[in-house]
Design a protein around this motif. Sequence first.
Motif, PDB file in Angstrom:
ATOM      1  N   TYR A 174      37.127  35.828  16.669  1.00 28.15           N
ATOM      2  CA  TYR A 174      36.781  36.219  15.294  1.00 28.15           C
ATOM      3  C   TYR A 174      35.278  35.991  15.038  1.00 28.15           C
ATOM      4  O   TYR A 174      34.585  36.854  14.514  1.00 28.15           O
ATOM      5  N   ALA A 176      31.862  30.529   8.347  1.00 25.05           N
ATOM      6  CA  ALA A 176      30.891  31.564   7.961  1.00 25.05           C
ATOM      7  C   ALA A 176      29.718  30.950   7.212  1.00 25.05           C
ATOM      8  O   ALA A 176      28.576  31.364   7.379  1.00 25.05           O
ATOM      9  N   LEU A 200      32.129  38.362  13.844  1.00 20.82           N
ATOM     10  CA  LEU A 200      31.365  38.160  12.611  1.00 20.82           C
ATOM     11  C   LEU A 200      29.861  37.924  12.836  1.00 20.82           C
ATOM     12  O   LEU A 200      29.014  38.506  12.139  1.00 20.82           O
TER      13      LEU A 200
END
Length: 428
Positions: free
Chosen positions: A108, A141, A112
Motif C-alpha cells: 500500500y 501517510a 501511495l
Amino acid sequence: MPKLEWSSKSDNLKSGGSLITESILFPGPDDKNPARVENRLILGDNLRVMNALLGEYEGKLDLIYVDPPFFTNKGYPARVGRGEDSRKPEEWQLAEGYPDQWDDLDSYLDMLYPRLKLMHRLLSPTGSLYLHLDWHANSYARILLDEIFGYENFRNEIIWTYHGPSPIRTAFNRKHDTILFYTKTDDYVFNVDDIRIPYAPNTVATFKSSKKAGFGKVPDLERGKVPEDWWYFPVVARLHQERTGYPTQKPERLLERIILASTNPDGLVADFFCGAGTTGTVANRLNRRFILSDLQNRAIITSRSRLVLKNQELGENRAELEGPALPVYLQREEGRMEFPLKSPEEMGFPEISIEAGVIHLPPELVPNVDYWEVDPDWQGKVFRSRYQAVRPLRKGDLPSSMILPETGGKICLRIVLISGEQIQQVLN
Ligand SMILES: C[S@@+](CC[C@H](N)C(=O)[O-])C[C@H]1O[C@@H](n2cnc3c(N)ncnc32)[C@H](O)[C@@H]1O
C-alpha cells in the motif's frame, strides 16, 4: 526528522506516460474554439498520468484533493441503474466498482509514496494538498507527508464526522475520516472569509445578553466564525440528490469548503483518484478548472455523465453569471484501452436512424442507456461531443430523441450503456 521506512521503500520515481485525447465534451453552445485546454477527465493509473502531466503542469496546480483507497482490504462494488434508492432493489444491479486490496501495508505504501511525491511536484508554490484517509493508514501517510512537504507545512488534521450504521460491538463506532491538509510553502491561498459559518445560536444569545461573556473578546456575530478542524456533513448515502451509485462517493459540501478555502476563481483543481467526479463537479460549479483521473472506466463514465448533468442543471444561469462552461478533454493513458466501441448490431440492437433532422433511439435500446452524445461534424478521430442526453440521477427519463441543426457534416453517435459498454454509429 524521523522517517518512515519499509523494506520496499524506493526513491526511484518511475517516469514515462503519455496521454491520448479520445473525445472532447463541449458542455455549452459557445465553446467552439477553446483557447484553454484545462478541464480534463483522464482514464489511467495516476502514476503514469501524473508523470505525463509533469511537462505541462509542474508547479502549476493550485489544489490537489485526493481520496485514495484507504487500505481497508475490501472490494467496493458500484450500483448501476437507479442506484440511489436502496428501497427499490429491482431498479439497480451491482457492477464492478474498485478494489482496495493489498498484499500488506508495504505494498500500500509503495502505491501511495511515489504518488504523493508527484503531487508535491505538481503543486504551485501557493498550492495545497488535502489527503483524505481514515484510521487504516492515516498515521503512516502523515509521516510520509512530513517527509515530502516538510513538518512546517502541515496545516490541519481535519476530522470529518458522520453518522451511519455500524456492526462494531467491541470498540466505539468508527465514524470519522481524516483529511490531512498540507501546503507547499508558508505562502499559500486560504480564503478565510469565503468559508465562514454562523456562530451557534447559544453563542449569539450569550453575547447579545452580555458583552463581557468572552472575557473582553467580542466576536463579530454578523460575519460568522472560521470553522473548526472537525466538520460534520452527512454521508452521501443520506444525500439522495447527489448519489451516483459509485462506491465511497464524498459529499459535495465537503469539497465545496475545501475548494473555496484553498483556491481563487479560475484556479486549477486536481483529483487523481476521482471516483464519481465529486471534485470536478464542485470545481466546475464554483468556476474553477479541473483535472480528474481514475483507473476505472466506471469512474470515468460516472464522472462524465455527472458533469454533463450538472452543467445542464446550471444551464443559462451559468452563461449569464460566470461565462460559458469550458470544454472537458477526455483522455486516456497511452496503452490503456477504454471499452471498445461496438456497433448497435454487435450489441444486438437495431441501427439508429435520423429522420428530418431528428435522431431516434430504438425503444428496446433506451432502458439500457446511461447517456448518449452526438458529434455533428465527425472527422473520424477525436469525438467532439456537441449534444448530450443523460439519464437524470433521480427522477425523469432519458431523452430518447434529439433534434439536430443542419451542419452538412457527418453525424456520429456515441452511446454509453448502463453496463459500461459503448456503442458508436456514424449516421450518414
Ligand atoms: C475512495 S474512491 C474516490 C471517491 C471520490 N472521492 C468520490 O467522491 O466519488 C478511490 C478511487 O481511486 C481510484 N484509484 C485507485 N487506484 C488508482 C490509481 N492507481 N490511479 C487512479 N485511480 C485510482 C479507484 O478506482 C477509486 O475510484
